[in-house]
Design an enzyme around this catalytic site. Structure first.
Site, mmCIF file in Angstrom:
data_model
loop_
_atom_site.group_PDB
_atom_site.id
_atom_site.type_symbol
_atom_site.label_atom_id
_atom_site.label_comp_id
_atom_site.label_asym_id
_atom_site.label_seq_id
_atom_site.Cartn_x
_atom_site.Cartn_y
_atom_site.Cartn_z
ATOM 1 N N TRP A 79 3.563 -12.702 -13.197
ATOM 2 C CA TRP A 79 4.463 -11.792 -12.463
ATOM 3 C C TRP A 79 5.586 -12.694 -11.965
ATOM 4 C CZ3 TRP A 79 5.255 -6.731 -11.044
ATOM 5 C CH2 TRP A 79 6.070 -6.501 -9.963
ATOM 6 N N LYS B 44 5.822 8.418 5.329
ATOM 7 C CA LYS B 44 4.448 8.137 4.865
ATOM 8 C C LYS B 44 3.565 9.362 5.044
ATOM 9 C CE LYS B 44 4.956 5.250 2.841
ATOM 10 N NZ LYS B 44 6.309 4.926 2.740
ATOM 11 N N ARG C 292 -2.635 -5.772 -12.195
ATOM 12 C CA ARG C 292 -1.940 -6.578 -11.181
ATOM 13 C C ARG C 292 -0.438 -6.614 -11.443
ATOM 14 N NH1 ARG C 292 -5.176 -10.250 -8.401
ATOM 15 N NH2 ARG C 292 -3.594 -11.841 -8.307
ATOM 16 N N HIS D 29 18.579 17.339 22.010
ATOM 17 C CA HIS D 29 19.743 18.078 21.476
ATOM 18 C C HIS D 29 19.289 19.048 20.396
ATOM 19 C CE1 HIS D 29 22.475 15.476 23.682
ATOM 20 N NE2 HIS D 29 21.690 14.470 23.320
ATOM 21 N N GLU E 54 4.661 12.214 2.712
ATOM 22 C CA GLU E 54 4.538 12.093 1.247
ATOM 23 C C GLU E 54 3.101 11.944 0.776
ATOM 24 O OE1 GLU E 54 6.246 8.696 -0.757
ATOM 25 O OE2 GLU E 54 5.972 7.420 0.975
ATOM 26 N N ASN F 159 -1.290 -19.077 -9.818
ATOM 27 C CA ASN F 159 -0.852 -17.881 -9.087
ATOM 28 C C ASN F 159 -0.481 -18.351 -7.697
ATOM 29 O OD1 ASN F 159 -0.347 -15.335 -8.055
ATOM 30 N ND2 ASN F 159 -2.483 -15.019 -7.465
ATOM 31 N N GLY F 160 0.759 -18.040 -7.273
ATOM 32 C CA GLY F 160 1.183 -18.458 -5.932
ATOM 33 C C GLY F 160 2.640 -18.907 -5.975
ATOM 34 N N LYS G 15 6.189 6.461 -8.703
ATOM 35 C CA LYS G 15 6.355 5.169 -8.028
ATOM 36 C C LYS G 15 7.816 4.728 -8.098
ATOM 37 C CE LYS G 15 5.419 1.608 -5.722
ATOM 38 N NZ LYS G 15 5.266 1.831 -4.263
ATOM 39 N N GLU H 215 10.175 5.864 8.874
ATOM 40 C CA GLU H 215 9.254 5.403 7.814
ATOM 41 C C GLU H 215 7.864 5.977 8.053
ATOM 42 O OE1 GLU H 215 9.534 4.353 5.037
ATOM 43 O OE2 GLU H 215 7.547 3.612 4.541
ATOM 44 N N CYS I 98 0.584 -12.855 -10.181
ATOM 45 C CA CYS I 98 0.045 -13.429 -11.424
ATOM 46 C C CYS I 98 -1.478 -13.288 -11.423
ATOM 47 C CB CYS I 98 0.392 -14.910 -11.496
ATOM 48 S SG CYS I 98 2.148 -15.225 -11.533
HETATM 49 C C1 AGP Z 1 8.319 5.434 -0.481
HETATM 50 O O1 AGP Z 1 6.976 5.514 -0.053
HETATM 51 C C2 AGP Z 1 8.542 6.260 -1.711
HETATM 52 N N1 AGP Z 1 7.708 5.816 -2.770
HETATM 53 C C3 AGP Z 1 10.019 6.356 -2.097
HETATM 54 O O2 AGP Z 1 10.736 6.883 -1.011
HETATM 55 C C4 AGP Z 1 10.678 5.004 -2.465
HETATM 56 O O3 AGP Z 1 10.817 4.210 -1.320
HETATM 57 C C5 AGP Z 1 12.070 5.302 -3.050
HETATM 58 O O4 AGP Z 1 11.919 6.062 -4.217
HETATM 59 C C6 AGP Z 1 12.868 4.025 -3.360
HETATM 60 O O5 AGP Z 1 12.198 3.267 -4.332
HETATM 61 P P1 AGP Z 1 12.785 1.798 -4.681
HETATM 62 O O6 AGP Z 1 12.629 0.973 -3.459
HETATM 63 O O7 AGP Z 1 11.940 1.343 -5.821
HETATM 64 O O8 AGP Z 1 14.224 1.975 -5.060
#
Ligand code: AGP
Length: 607
Positions: free
Chosen positions: A75, A483, A28, A502, A486, A101-102, A602, A479, A2
């Site tokens: 939010w 990172k 935000r 293997h 990507e 906010n909180g 995103k 993960e 928020c």
């Molecule tokens: C992660 O850094 C990427 N942006 C992508 O793999 C993301 O995690 C994936 O598209 C899933 O998104 P979601 O959690 O909104 O479903």
């Protein structure tokens, strides 16, 4: 997250200025907007769900007269994004207004107490209880300042609030505990806000309000007092020379870095989930013989880590499945006895929602974990939990990943308790360690970031990286690989360390960089032999280790130390942070924009 804003003007109208300030807080993320203005001893409130421009077109946010007012972008964390849940919230007589906010952890018991005293609370939010607590104190004859002061001592959780009252129309009373609160000072006005961008074009003198402080704003300026002993705080304004774009990132060069550094706070918020939501989700998981965990990308890695948590703590078999493969791989096996937890921070990922639809059509029990209340997944899941990370602007998931893990760890611990598979001592130990994670993350960010930045300079020209981990650290390795891949566009490979011989080890040649995720857990001994195998072939080894792990330090070229004592089952939450930072700095070294990686969105809302 928020956004709150308030202003006391010496002349001119507050409403248009509040409207413009809320527009500057849009980054935000929000789903509702509202404002309250005092004019000639009367309180006026305008609010609705929706984007600022739409609500303005409907209600005209500019035409309220008055020099004092507050505004809010919501939010949603408690209560869906409906008008009734939008801020400001008022008392029964609609003479005072509160924005917040909180997260108020004990709002349910406060709400019951207030309703038992005859208060009518209209919304489903935690915030509204604040307005009625203040009303109670005003009824006892206290002034607004003392009423706010006494009321906030009842609150448990995080807040930055601003309060105005038609009974005392010359002031705004605000207070802070954890959620950010800053003051803006100019010649003819004083402002309070969640964040500097709200008033940056109007004031470049800024005062940061600290936790446990209450502030009174009026036409003379501002007064800060400590809630603990009511002592006056003298704090001079600082000059801010940020441009508006920099201000949205709170001085960080990129949203991704800001969000990496936000993790201690966002994990703390995630550990404040409402009991009833976690209990309900736990009940559904408990009655299942086994559970599928379905997601994409980073969320899938959270599911993979969770499969170790649920199995080791609750003896519950869970199957992490990539959402885009779910129907092909498991479609026909889904039936009324299936329980499936879908994880999606956006709640809108098409591959995940397609899997949800398939599961619903086959009468499976569909559960959801998301960061966005009001997203599709919250509408189609039978039960969902919101992870409360606040909006994540960077395309690369960082704080939402550690929040997902924190929710899943809480669920696994509750299930363990319910099923009695693990001793109370161990559960209490793990619960305590989970609570400590925000501080551990804070210490890690403080002590290791510069070292990680130097590592990115050393390895900037490497064309490929291995990420290896054993046990739950395999999820962390995956993960970290995603990172780097990507946002720095570096082809990387992640494997269970035991699997590297293997096949993948054939890639190793002198100076080939291999990143090991190796907390001091049950896999420590075996991963040490994997390190030796790679070292023997000339690889350059970077290890993410527990602080003081001399055994591993001896054999590696570089290491990053995570504070001691992180239990294996919780380790991904903290061990991933160095990998997030490494990927970020590698992108910077390669002069890329970590916030806007090529080809990526995103939220992937296409198949
Ligand atoms: C992660 O850094 C990427 N942006 C992508 O793999 C993301 O995690 C994936 O598209 C899933 O998104 P979601 O959690 O909104 O479903």
């Amino acid at each position: 997250m928020c956004g709150i804003f308030g202003c006391v003007l010496k002349n001119g109208d507050a409403a248009p200025l509040i409207h413009a300030a809320l527009k500057r807080l849009e980054y935000r993320g929000y789903d509702s907007v509202g404002e309250a203005i005092i004019h000639e001893g009367k309180l006026y409130v305008k609010k609705d769900a929706g984007k600022i421009d739409d609500v303005h077109a409907l209600l005209n946010l500019d035409d309220l007269p008055g020099k004092i007012g507050i505004g809010h972008t919501r939010w949603a964390t408690h209560g869906a994004p409906y008008k009734v849940n939008a801020h400001p919230h008022t008392d029964c007589k609609e003479e005072l207004a509160v924005i917040h906010n909180g997260i108020i952890e004990n709002f349910a018991e406060l709400r019951k107490e207030l309703e038992d005293r005859g208060h009518i609370l209209r919304s489903k939010t935690d915030t509204e209880v604040i307005a009625h607590l203040i009303e109670e104190k005003l009824k006892e004859g206290l002034g607004l300042i003392d009423s706010v002061r006494k009321s906030i001592t009842r609150l448990e959780g995080s807040y930055s609030i601003a309060v105005i009252s038609a009974k005392e129309p010359d002031k705004i009373v605000c207070a802070r505990n954890e959620s950010p609160l800053v003051l803006g000072i100019s010649e003819d006005a004083v402002f309070c806000a969640s964040d500097i961008p709200a008033f940056l074009p109007l004031a470049n003198k800024v005062v940061i309000v600290e936790n446990g402080e209450l502030v009174v704003l009026n036409h003379k300026g501002y007064e800060i007092r400590k809630l603990a002993d009511w002592s006056l705080v003298s704090r001079q304004p600082k000059i801010i020379d940020w441009n508006p774009v920099m201000a949205e990132k709170q001085g960080y060069p990129h949203f991704m870095l800001k969000e990496i550094y936000e993790q201690p706070k966002t994990i703390r918020n995630t550990l404040r989930l409402q009991d009833q939501y976690l209990e309900l989700m736990t009940a559904f998981l408990d009655r299942a013989g086994e559970v599928s965990l379905v997601a994409c990308g980073t969320s899938y890695h959270a599911c993979l880590a969770a499969s170790y948590m649920f199995s080791k703590l609750a003896f519950l078999a869970t199957h992490p499945i990539i959402a885009s493969e779910f129907i092909e791989q498991h479609g026909r096996a889904v039936n009324i006895d299936s329980t499936i937890l879908f994880v999606s921070q956006s709640g809108e990922t098409t591959d995940t929602l397609a899997a949800v639809e398939h599961a619903r059509l086959r009468a499976a029990t569909v559960l959801g974990l998301t960061n966005v209340i009001g997203s599709t997944i919250t509408r189609v899941a039978r039960v969902y939990t919101c992870q409360q990370s606040g909006p994540e602007i960077g395309v690369a998931a960082t704080k939402t990943f550690t929040s997902q893990l924190s929710v899943l760890a809480q669920l696994a611990l509750r299930l363990a308790k319910k099923r009695g598979k693990v001793s109370h001592t161990e559960i209490e130990f793990l619960e305590e360690k989970l609570e400590q994670i925000p501080d551990v993350a804070e210490a890690l960010l403080k002590t290791q970031s510069e070292k990680i930045r130097q590592l990115s300079k050393k390895y900037r020209d490497k064309g490929c990286f291995f990420f290896l981990g054993r046990g739950i650290s395999y999820a962390t390795a995956l993960e970290g690989r995603l990172k780097l891949l990507e946002i720095a566009y570096i082809p990387s490979i992640a494997y269970p360390a035991g699997e590297s011989k293997h096949g993948p080890i054939s890639l190793i040649e002198p100076d080939f960089p291999v990143i090991f995720v190796c907390p001091k857990d049950g896999t420590h001994r075996t991963i040490l032999s994997n390190i030796m195998e790679m070292k023997a072939r000339g690889a350059s080894i970077i290890a993410i280790i527990e602080e003081g792990d001399e055994e591993i330090k001896r054999f590696v070229d570089d290491y990053v130390e995570v504070p001691k004592g992180m239990p294996e089952i919780l380790s991904p939450i903290v061990y991933v942070i160095p990998l997030q930072l490494f990927a970020y700095y590698m992108a910077i070294e390669r002069e890329l924009n970590p916030d806007m990686p090529r080809n990526l969105a995103k939220s992937v809302t296409v198949k």
